[in-house]
Write a protein that holds these residues in place. Structure first.
Motif, PDB file in Angstrom:
ATOM      1  N   GLU A  28      47.556  12.679   7.771  1.00 37.79           N
ATOM      2  CA  GLU A  28      48.713  12.791   6.900  1.00 37.79           C
ATOM      3  C   GLU A  28      48.761  11.556   5.993  1.00 37.79           C
ATOM      4  OE1 GLU A  28      50.631  15.363   6.702  1.00 37.79           O
ATOM      5  OE2 GLU A  28      49.740  16.443   8.410  1.00 37.79           O
ATOM      6  N   GLN A  29      49.183  11.741   4.749  1.00 35.81           N
ATOM      7  CA  GLN A  29      49.162  10.638   3.792  1.00 35.81           C
ATOM      8  C   GLN A  29      49.981   9.443   4.285  1.00 35.81           C
ATOM      9  OE1 GLN A  29      49.573  11.825  -0.267  1.00 35.81           O
ATOM     10  NE2 GLN A  29      50.252   9.815  -0.988  1.00 35.81           N
ATOM     11  N   LYS A  30      51.153   9.707   4.879  1.00 39.19           N
ATOM     12  CA  LYS A  30      52.007   8.607   5.324  1.00 39.19           C
ATOM     13  C   LYS A  30      51.408   7.847   6.500  1.00 39.19           C
ATOM     14  CE  LYS A  30      54.713  11.658   8.357  1.00 39.19           C
ATOM     15  NZ  LYS A  30      56.056  12.200   8.669  1.00 39.19           N
ATOM     16  N   ASP A  31      50.454   8.477   7.197  1.00 38.95           N
ATOM     17  CA  ASP A  31      49.863   7.882   8.391  1.00 38.95           C
ATOM     18  C   ASP A  31      48.541   7.176   8.099  1.00 38.95           C
ATOM     19  OD1 ASP A  31      50.300   7.537  11.181  1.00 38.95           O
ATOM     20  OD2 ASP A  31      48.676   8.944  11.602  1.00 38.95           O
ATOM     21  N   ALA A  32      47.934   7.465   6.937  1.00 37.71           N
ATOM     22  CA  ALA A  32      46.558   7.045   6.678  1.00 37.71           C
ATOM     23  C   ALA A  32      46.402   5.523   6.625  1.00 37.71           C
ATOM     24  CB  ALA A  32      46.066   7.681   5.377  1.00 37.71           C
ATOM     25  N   THR A  33      47.222   4.852   5.828  1.00 35.47           N
ATOM     26  CA  THR A  33      47.067   3.406   5.695  1.00 35.47           C
ATOM     27  C   THR A  33      47.490   2.681   6.973  1.00 35.47           C
ATOM     28  OG1 THR A  33      49.245   3.283   4.638  1.00 35.47           O
ATOM     29  CG2 THR A  33      47.311   3.390   3.191  1.00 35.47           C
ATOM     30  N   VAL A  34      48.481   3.225   7.674  1.00 33.98           N
ATOM     31  CA  VAL A  34      48.903   2.615   8.940  1.00 33.98           C
ATOM     32  C   VAL A  34      47.767   2.688   9.956  1.00 33.98           C
ATOM     33  CG1 VAL A  34      50.622   2.674  10.787  1.00 33.98           C
ATOM     34  CG2 VAL A  34      51.278   3.287   8.460  1.00 33.98           C
ATOM     35  N   LEU A  35      47.073   3.828   9.996  1.00 30.34           N
ATOM     36  CA  LEU A  35      45.939   3.982  10.900  1.00 30.34           C
ATOM     37  C   LEU A  35      44.826   3.005  10.552  1.00 30.34           C
ATOM     38  CD1 LEU A  35      44.479   5.586  13.178  1.00 30.34           C
ATOM     39  CD2 LEU A  35      43.591   7.080  11.373  1.00 30.34           C
ATOM     40  N   ALA A  36      44.516   2.867   9.264  1.00 25.69           N
ATOM     41  CA  ALA A  36      43.447   1.954   8.846  1.00 25.69           C
ATOM     42  C   ALA A  36      43.759   0.515   9.245  1.00 25.69           C
ATOM     43  CB  ALA A  36      43.244   2.065   7.337  1.00 25.69           C
ATOM     44  N   ALA A  37      45.002   0.089   9.038  1.00 28.56           N
ATOM     45  CA  ALA A  37      45.391  -1.273   9.406  1.00 28.56           C
ATOM     46  C   ALA A  37      45.308  -1.471  10.918  1.00 28.56           C
ATOM     47  CB  ALA A  37      46.804  -1.574   8.904  1.00 28.56           C
ATOM     48  N   TYR A  38      45.759  -0.484  11.654  1.00 31.79           N
ATOM     49  CA  TYR A  38      45.778  -0.589  13.112  1.00 31.79           C
ATOM     50  C   TYR A  38      44.362  -0.693  13.671  1.00 31.79           C
ATOM     51  CZ  TYR A  38      47.223   0.291  17.928  1.00 31.79           C
ATOM     52  OH  TYR A  38      47.438   0.178  19.274  1.00 31.79           O
ATOM     53  N   LEU A  39      43.476   0.189  13.226  1.00 29.74           N
ATOM     54  CA  LEU A  39      42.102   0.165  13.744  1.00 29.74           C
ATOM     55  C   LEU A  39      41.350  -1.061  13.257  1.00 29.74           C
ATOM     56  CD1 LEU A  39      41.066   3.935  13.506  1.00 29.74           C
ATOM     57  CD2 LEU A  39      42.120   2.688  15.397  1.00 29.74           C
ATOM     58  N   GLY A  40      41.620  -1.497  12.030  1.00 30.01           N
ATOM     59  CA  GLY A  40      41.011  -2.737  11.558  1.00 30.01           C
ATOM     60  C   GLY A  40      41.406  -3.913  12.426  1.00 30.01           C
ATOM     61  N   ASN A  41      42.662  -3.919  12.867  1.00 30.20           N
ATOM     62  CA  ASN A  41      43.131  -4.985  13.735  1.00 30.20           C
ATOM     63  C   ASN A  41      42.457  -4.950  15.108  1.00 30.20           C
ATOM     64  OD1 ASN A  41      45.748  -6.139  15.594  1.00 30.20           O
ATOM     65  ND2 ASN A  41      45.226  -7.227  13.723  1.00 30.20           N
ATOM     66  N   ILE A  42      42.254  -3.736  15.653  1.00 27.23           N
ATOM     67  CA  ILE A  42      41.574  -3.589  16.945  1.00 27.23           C
ATOM     68  C   ILE A  42      40.160  -4.167  16.861  1.00 27.23           C
ATOM     69  CG2 ILE A  42      40.592  -1.905  18.565  1.00 27.23           C
ATOM     70  CD1 ILE A  42      43.582  -2.129  18.842  1.00 27.23           C
ATOM     71  N   VAL A  43      39.445  -3.825  15.800  1.00 28.51           N
ATOM     72  CA  VAL A  43      38.078  -4.332  15.631  1.00 28.51           C
ATOM     73  C   VAL A  43      38.100  -5.842  15.384  1.00 28.51           C
ATOM     74  CG1 VAL A  43      35.969  -4.182  14.242  1.00 28.51           C
ATOM     75  CG2 VAL A  43      37.244  -2.106  14.815  1.00 28.51           C
ATOM     76  N   GLY A  44      39.075  -6.309  14.598  1.00 32.18           N
ATOM     77  CA  GLY A  44      39.190  -7.743  14.355  1.00 32.18           C
ATOM     78  C   GLY A  44      39.437  -8.531  15.629  1.00 32.18           C
ATOM     79  N   LEU A  45      40.284  -8.029  16.507  1.00 36.09           N
ATOM     80  CA  LEU A  45      40.529  -8.694  17.783  1.00 36.09           C
ATOM     81  C   LEU A  45      39.273  -8.728  18.648  1.00 36.09           C
ATOM     82  CD1 LEU A  45      44.054  -7.193  18.636  1.00 36.09           C
ATOM     83  CD2 LEU A  45      43.549  -9.578  18.037  1.00 36.09           C
TER      84      LEU A  45
END
Length: 400
Positions: free
Chosen positions: A327-344
């Motif tokens: 969903e469009q409203k969920d897309a950027t939130v998902l990208a930020a969240y998964l980017g943070n998981i990989v960053g950690l």
């Protein structure tokens, strides 16, 4: 180990290879995103064609090597607690962390394309991916995750509520101590049954099970049932087995399902091959313990059938994220969240000065038109085009 029963949809050992090949190719026709997940080797071949000389040389750390969306999700630790971590480490190597960012970016962008989202959303997702990653590797930032997107909330809710009986019903179709042969589980050869029994009796495996059950010394373990496991798109190239174990305890046996998979050569390029374990299965377990400790601590490795295999205990909490429709409203939130998981996962391996330097390097490369490095954006765009073309060619070849 009980005698394997015949099943109409099960495939005998001598007939496996051509059936597995057809299954893999068929699965990759389902969507562009499925093709991305199943074409890891091609990904790294094509990566050399998209101005790889512009990639930053990050610190040499353990990377996932196959960091697409489906390879992240809820993982249960030995105590049953659940966190989102990288959940598939077959391709893990000591390498450049930039490669994980590109692989995850391509996966997210493909999911956006498959969900008919506007192109501007993809650009915002790449920005969010980088923002989440930068926060994850920043040693001076407070350790907290961005807001959970709906897909992650759904997966976590399902994971924390799951029980062993649910796992057994999903994986085995039944809670009784047998593995039913059929579409997902195929019979073993005599050699495979013999080799699996020897593998499970090895000290490394017994020590793992003893740790998981907090038992003194080595655990008393026996194989209740086992089968060849037909699972996953990219994994169909390697031998894989489901083994149902009985762990003897005072109150009677406890049954646990073990996933045993052959370790192949990593497609991801290694920046420091001389420092990695030479045995592929040991490489996978070592990388898992650095990137995803909750998973790595439930893993062991050994040898059988002339190859090396790694194994993990399956827990009810282990799930993959499902993002086939964004969903469009969920897309950027998902990208930020998964980017943070990989960053950690990356940042936890870096000394503070190294993490700061890598953070500065990525920030310095941000573009003028997009709040993310141009090398990342251009790599994702170029690779999207290559994947789309090859996906259509793949579908044409396998249409019959």
């Amino acid at each position: 180990m009980p005698q394997q029963k015949s099943s109409q949809s099960a495939v005998r050992p001598k007939n496996r290879a051509p059936v597995l090949a057809r299954l893999r190719q068929s699965k990759m026709t389902r969507s562009t995103h499925a093709y991305v997940r199943g074409s890891t080797v091609k990904f790294y071949e094509w990566l050399g064609e998209v101005q790889s000389h512009t990639f930053p040389e990050g610190p040499t750390i353990w990377i996932c090597g196959d960091c697409h969306v489906g390879n992240l999700g809820p993982i249960g630790d030995a105590s049953g607690a659940t966190r989102i971590q990288i959940r598939d480490l077959d391709q893990t190597v000591l390498g450049n962390p930039a490669l994980d960012l590109i692989r995850l970016g391509v996966s997210l962008a493909t999911a956006a394309r498959g969900s008919d989202l506007p192109g501007i959303v993809t650009a915002r997702m790449v920005e969010a991916l980088m923002a989440g990653y930068l926060h994850g590797i920043d040693p001076d930032a407070a350790v907290h995750l961005p807001p959970r997107p709906a897909s992650v909330r759904t997966a976590m809710k399902a994971a924390t509520a799951r029980t062993w009986k649910q796992l057994a019903r999903e994986r085995l179709d039944d809670t009784s101590p047998t593995i039913p042969l059929g579409r997902h589980f195929w019979p073993l050869s005599r050699e495979e049954r013999r080799e699996l029994k020897l593998l499970v009796s090895e000290h490394e495996v017994l020590d793992l099970i003893a740790r998981l059950y907090e038992m003194p010394g080595e655990a008393s373990v026996s194989i209740v049932d086992a089968a060849y496991w037909v699972k996953g798109c990219s994994s169909l190239g390697q031998r894989r087995y489901a083994v149902l174990l009985a762990v003897e305890q005072d109150r009677g046996p406890r049954y646990r399902l073990i996933d045993i998979k052959e370790a192949g050569k990593a497609a991801a390029p290694s920046a420091s091959a001389g420092q990695m374990p030479r045995i592929n299965a040991e490489r996978v377990v070592t990388g898992a313990r650095r990137l995803s400790p909750d998973l790595g601590d439930r893993m062991a490795w050994g040898r059988m059938l002339g190859s090396s295999f790694f194994m993990r205990e399956l827990q009810p909490q282990d799930l993959k994220l499902s993002v086939d429709k964004l969903e469009q409203k969920d897309a950027t939130v998902l990208a930020a969240y998964l980017g943070n998981i990989v960053g950690l996962a990356h940042g936890s391996q870096m000394p503070r000065d190294v993490a700061r330097a890598w953070h500065r390097e990525l920030r310095a490369r941000h573009g003028r038109s997009i709040d993310a490095p141009f090398w990342l954006w251009s790599s994702i765009v170029d690779l999207l085009g290559l994947h789309e073309r090859q996906y259509l060619e793949h579908c044409r070849a396998w249409a019959g």
